[in-house]
Design an enzyme around this catalytic site. Structure first.
Site, PDB file in Angstrom:
ATOM      1  N   LYS A 171       0.959  -1.278  -0.194  1.00  0.00           N
ATOM      2  CA  LYS A 171       0.085  -0.098   0.031  1.00  0.00           C
ATOM      3  C   LYS A 171       1.044   1.363   0.098  1.00  0.00           C
ATOM      4  CE  LYS A 171      -4.187  -1.974   0.033  1.00  0.00           C
ATOM      5  NZ  LYS A 171      -4.923  -2.028  -0.916  1.00  0.00           N
ATOM      6  N   ARG A 243       9.438 -12.203  11.992  1.00  0.00           N
ATOM      7  CA  ARG A 243       8.337 -10.998  12.117  1.00  0.00           C
ATOM      8  C   ARG A 243       7.498 -11.021  13.312  1.00  0.00           C
ATOM      9  NH1 ARG A 243       5.918  -7.196   8.843  1.00  0.00           N
ATOM     10  NH2 ARG A 243       3.703  -7.262   8.386  1.00  0.00           N
ATOM     11  N   HIS A 266       0.711  -2.925   8.136  1.00  0.00           N
ATOM     12  CA  HIS A 266      -0.549  -3.599   8.219  1.00  0.00           C
ATOM     13  C   HIS A 266      -1.660  -2.514   7.487  1.00  0.00           C
ATOM     14  CE1 HIS A 266       0.565  -6.676  11.146  1.00  0.00           C
ATOM     15  NE2 HIS A 266       0.774  -7.064   9.780  1.00  0.00           N
ATOM     16  N   TYR A 275      -1.422  -9.847  17.520  1.00  0.00           N
ATOM     17  CA  TYR A 275      -0.622 -10.218  18.445  1.00  0.00           C
ATOM     18  C   TYR A 275      -0.870  -9.818  19.792  1.00  0.00           C
ATOM     19  CZ  TYR A 275       1.945 -10.236  14.201  1.00  0.00           C
ATOM     20  OH  TYR A 275       2.621 -10.693  12.869  1.00  0.00           O
TER      21      TYR A 275
END
Length: 294
Positions: A171, A243, A266, A275
């Site tokens: 993005k 990661r 994200h 997470y």
């Protein structure tokens, strides 16, 4: 591409007489794949390879999509490429020997701080390969970038003076800081050994393999597996493990979700919130193990 997708949509509706929900899901998956391909690989759908498709499905898993969703997306691509081949646009489908787990998504492996230190200590920085490997592992854990983002890094993406790397995701482009040890390891690699490893003086890739060209995903995977074995770590370590560990360790030490979302690249914070669930599971496990009445 839009004409081909429109023709496929017409085929689903008029020839296959698929339900409106099925057509909507297939076309949505196809548009998502097409957009990801152009943003990350710079190719059209008809030029996609088996590796491109595997990378895309891995991307969906990493973003927290369920096994059922990833499996449906694979089915969408299989049906589309079957149509493309039967229509004569391609001679063979790139969707071959690709399988996904339809069950519940497995909890990601997270390395402890001790395991991270052990893994990072494995490369022996006395020769070009060892210095390169040390730099790659340090950068991976320092920044939490995806393996595709790591191997896509160019020399111009590094600012040693600021201690940052510029990472271009699906993005947007983000700047990610590194801790001092990672900066030192990367500096030694770039200043002392990288040039001697190049096959061509104008090579832009930051990390190169023994042939002097850009490192591949498979090449990094093999390097990581070798150091996992030498560190005698029993967990199944993948590039995503570094990661995931990066994200959990930051949250455990006080990072907020918004900042972590930016660092991870994200697009949706729900992917980052995964997470917090991992941390809650860990705390629950510690409680059951340690509380005298648990």
């Amino acid at each position: 591409m839009l004409d081909l997708i429109a023709a496929y949509e017409n085929y689903l509706t008029k020839v296959k007489q698929a339900s409106a929900n099925t057509v909507s899901s297939y076309i949505r998956d196809l548009h998502q794949f097409s957009g990801w391909l152009q943003d990350n690989e710079g190719v059209q759908v008809v030029d996609a390879t088996q590796e491109n498709i595997s990378d895309f499905l891995s991307h969906l898993e990493e973003e927290g999509r369920s096994g059922a969703t990833v499996s449906r997306c694979l089915a969408s691509l299989k049906n589309f490429y079957g149509y493309v081949v039967s229509s004569g646009f391609l001679e063979a489908t790139p969707v071959q020997n690709i399988h996904v787990d339809r069950g519940e998504k497995k909890t990601p492996q997270i390395l402890t701080n001790q395991e991270i230190e052990l893994l990072l200590a494995q490369p022996t920085p006395v020769d070009p390969k060892g210095i390169r490997d040390k730099a790659m592992l340090e950068v991976m854990y320092a920044t939490g970038i995806r393996v595709t983002e790591l191997i896509d890094l160019n020399v111009d993406d590094v600012n040693l003076q600021l201690g940052t790397i510029r990472c271009t995701g699906a993005k947007k482009t983000r700047s990610i800081p590194m801790y001092p040890e990672a900066i030192r390891a990367l500096s030694v690699y770039m200043n002392d050994v990288r040039r001697s490893m190049l096959a061509f003086p104008d090579e832009k890739a930051l990390f190169v393999n023994v042939s002097g060209v850009r490192m591949s995903r498979q090449g990094f995977w093999k390097i990581l597996k070798r150091y996992q074995e030498s560190a005698h770590i029993s967990k199944d370590i993948t590039p995503h493990t570094l990661r995931h560990s990066f994200a959990v360790h930051l949250l455990e030490n006080g990072a907020d979700l918004g900042s972590l979302q930016e660092l991870m690249g994200h697009s949706d914070i729900s992917s980052t919130q995964m997470y917090t669930h991992l941390i809650n599971q860990k705390l629950h496990s510690v409680y059951e193990k340690c509380h005298p009445k648990a």
